[in-house]
Every structure is written in structure tokens, then in C-alpha cells.
Design a protein around this motif. Structure first.
Motif, mmCIF file in Angstrom:
data_model
loop_
_atom_site.group_PDB
_atom_site.id
_atom_site.type_symbol
_atom_site.label_atom_id
_atom_site.label_comp_id
_atom_site.label_asym_id
_atom_site.label_seq_id
_atom_site.Cartn_x
_atom_site.Cartn_y
_atom_site.Cartn_z
ATOM 1 N N THR A 123 0.804 -1.229 0.000
ATOM 2 C CA THR A 123 0.000 0.000 0.000
ATOM 3 C C THR A 123 0.836 1.279 0.000
ATOM 4 N N MET A 124 2.141 1.160 0.250
ATOM 5 C CA MET A 124 2.972 2.361 0.369
ATOM 6 C C MET A 124 2.895 3.189 -0.924
ATOM 7 N N GLY A 125 2.724 4.499 -0.771
ATOM 8 C CA GLY A 125 2.661 5.394 -1.930
ATOM 9 C C GLY A 125 1.296 5.417 -2.602
ATOM 10 N N CYS A 126 0.291 4.850 -1.937
ATOM 11 C CA CYS A 126 -1.046 4.766 -2.558
ATOM 12 C C CYS A 126 -2.093 5.422 -1.658
ATOM 13 N N ARG A 139 -5.266 6.204 13.468
ATOM 14 C CA ARG A 139 -4.357 7.264 13.000
ATOM 15 C C ARG A 139 -4.181 7.124 11.490
ATOM 16 N N ALA A 140 -3.650 8.195 10.876
ATOM 17 C CA ALA A 140 -3.336 8.132 9.448
ATOM 18 C C ALA A 140 -2.071 7.300 9.266
ATOM 19 N N LEU A 141 -2.036 6.464 8.229
ATOM 20 C CA LEU A 141 -0.851 5.635 7.986
ATOM 21 C C LEU A 141 0.147 6.429 7.142
ATOM 22 N N PRO A 142 1.406 6.480 7.555
ATOM 23 C CA PRO A 142 2.386 7.305 6.852
ATOM 24 C C PRO A 142 2.643 6.830 5.418
ATOM 25 N N GLY A 143 2.945 7.800 4.542
ATOM 26 C CA GLY A 143 3.303 7.481 3.162
ATOM 27 C C GLY A 143 2.120 7.128 2.286
ATOM 28 N N ARG A 144 0.911 7.266 2.849
ATOM 29 C CA ARG A 144 -0.308 6.931 2.120
ATOM 30 C C ARG A 144 -1.377 7.973 2.442
ATOM 31 N N ALA A 162 -6.825 12.743 7.854
ATOM 32 C CA ALA A 162 -7.741 11.988 6.988
ATOM 33 C C ALA A 162 -8.457 12.917 6.009
ATOM 34 N N LEU A 163 -8.857 12.354 4.865
ATOM 35 C CA LEU A 163 -9.697 13.062 3.904
ATOM 36 C C LEU A 163 -11.076 12.411 3.972
ATOM 37 N N ARG A 164 -12.123 13.204 4.185
ATOM 38 C CA ARG A 164 -13.464 12.640 4.323
ATOM 39 C C ARG A 164 -14.129 12.491 2.953
ATOM 40 N N ALA A 165 -14.787 11.368 2.722
ATOM 41 C CA ALA A 165 -15.543 11.166 1.480
ATOM 42 C C ALA A 165 -16.960 10.740 1.843
ATOM 43 N N ALA A 166 -17.944 11.372 1.196
ATOM 44 C CA ALA A 166 -19.345 11.086 1.522
ATOM 45 C C ALA A 166 -19.860 9.856 0.784
ATOM 46 N N ASN A 167 -19.142 9.423 -0.259
ATOM 47 C CA ASN A 167 -19.574 8.253 -1.032
ATOM 48 C C ASN A 167 -18.384 7.754 -1.859
#
Ligand SMILES: NC(=O)c1ccc[n+]([C@@H]2O[C@H](COP(=O)([O-])OP(=O)(O)OC[C@H]3O[C@@H](n4cnc5c(N)ncnc54)[C@H](OP(=O)(O)O)[C@@H]3O)[C@@H](O)[C@H]2O)c1
Length: 180
Positions: free
Chosen positions: A40-43, A57-62, A78-83
Motif C-alpha cells: 500500500t505504500m505510496g497509494c 491514526r493516518a498511515l504514513p506514506g499513504r 484523513a480526507l473525508r468522502a461522503a460516497n
């Protein structure tokens, strides 16, 4: 034109498809956690709010893109997404804006988010844990996979050792890619 991207589900499930009890995992596989990190790194990661809560927590590098229906929700980093459409837009934007990002969007779980995103997924990096846990009343499960849709490749089998149950790594690839 924006290049189309591959959505990859990364998941560890038990033989009975259980992936967690709603609040966390039901096993501890240190080698699998390392594998998930490498995959998952870089994604950008698309996850449900309950999975975010379980990680804490937020995972580093992602990028941590968190799906929630709560318009007021926030999480540090974090970035919130409604859908799902919004989550995919955020993921594409993060890849475009981030140096060294890989062109893969990770469907990170849990059960509700795998179910919502499976139809858009081209590849599944699957760990199958050779146990049949009772996940309790809030158990999360990974959806059934139709063998007509997926090619399955066994990557590695790992025997049980101490407290770590036997498990195996499989890669499932959609016979006809969808791309997102
Ligand atoms: N084994 C693995 O590989 C793995 C991976 C990830 C997670 N897990 C496990 O899975 C469990 C969590 O899975 P879960 O199914 O209970 O929860 P989840 O999928 O992580 O999150 C569910 C939440 O996501 C939001 N959501 C769901 N669908 C949505 C949609 N279409 N639009 C907007 N928001 C949406 C809602 O948040 P709001 O309630 O805030 O609206 C919902 O309560 C935990 O036990 C975790 O440890 C296991």
C-alpha cells in the motif's frame, strides 16, 4: 484526459470470510502487516469510518480517505468522502498531486467498503487465514467471489508457527479489467 487507474483490494480474511469483529482484527500476523505496508505504500487508501477508528491514526506514506455519511466528521490526517465517487476523486487527485505516488487505489476495508467497491476492483491481494473465528454480532465479512470473474493465483503458503495460524497469500485478477 486522466489516465485510468487500477483499484486493488488488500484484505486478510478467515476461511469463513470473517475479516474482523467490527472494532479490530481477530488475529495477529506480523508478517502480513509488513506485506500490507509494502503493498500500500505510496497509494491512497479508501476505508470505512469504522476501519479508520480501529487503526486510530493516518498511515504514513499513504492517503487515508475515510468514507462516512456524517458530514461533520473529521480525523487528523484523513480526507473525508461522503460516497465512493467522492473517495475515488480524492484518490485520483492525491495520486496526481503526490510525487512518487503509485497509480493504484487501495480498497482498504472493512466489510461495508469492500462490498461497495468490489465491482470497481481489478485485483485482490488476499491473505486467507486458516481459522474459522466467530466474529460476534458486529462481524465484518469479505464478499463472496465469483470464480467466473476472477483468476486466482496462489503466491505463498505459510505454515502455523507458535501463536500465528497457518495462512496463505493469493492474488485474484479480474479477467476483464474495469479500471476506475
Ligand atoms: N482483515 C482485513 O483485511 C480488514 C481490513 C479492514 C478492516 N477490517 C475490519 O473490518 C471491521 C470494520 O468493517 P465494517 O464493515 O464494520 O465497517 P467499515 O466498512 O470499516 O466502515 C463502515 C462505515 O463506513 C461508512 N460507510 C459505509 N458505506 C458508506 C457509503 N456508501 N458512503 C459513505 N459512507 C459509508 C459508514 O460510516 P458512518 O457510520 O460514519 O457514516 C459506516 O458505518 C473491523 O473489525 C476492522 O478491523 C479488516
Amino acid at each position: 484526459m486522466t489516465a485510468r487507474l487500477e483499484m486493488v483490494a488488500v484484505v486478510a480474511m478467515a476461511r469463513n470470510r470473517v475479516i474482523g469483529d467490527g472494532a479490530g482484527l481477530l488475529w495477529h500476523l506480523p508478517a502480513d502487516l509488513k506485506r500490507v505496508r509494502a503493498l500500500t505504500m505510496g497509494c491512497p487508501l479508501i476505508m470505512g469510518r469504522r476501519t479508520w477508528d480501529s487503526i486510530g491514526r493516518a498511515l504514513p506514506g499513504r492517503a487515508s480517505i475515510v468514507m462516512t455519511r456524517d458530514a461533520d466528521w473529521t480525523g487528523e490526517g484523513a480526507l473525508r468522502a461522503a460516497n465512493m465517487d467522492e473517495a475515488l476523486d480524492l484518490a485520483r487527485g492525491w495520486i496526481a498531486a503526490t510525487e512518487g505516488a503509485r497509480p493504484e487505489i487501495i480498497l482498504f476495508g472493512g466489510g461495508e467498503i469492500y462490498a461497495a467497491g468490489l465491482a470497481l476492483t481489478d485485483r485482490i491481494e488476499l491473505t486467507i487465514v486458516e481459522i474459522d473465528p466467530d466474529g460476534g454480532p458486529a462481524a465484518a465479512v469479505f464478499p463472496e467471489l465469483d470464480p467466473a470473474i476472477w483468476d486466482r493465483e496462489l503466491l505463498q503458503e505459510v505454515p502455523a508457527e507458535g501463536a500465528v495460524p497457518a495462512h496463505r497469500y493469493e492474488r485474484l485478477t479480474r479477467k476483464v479489467p474495469v479500471r476506475v
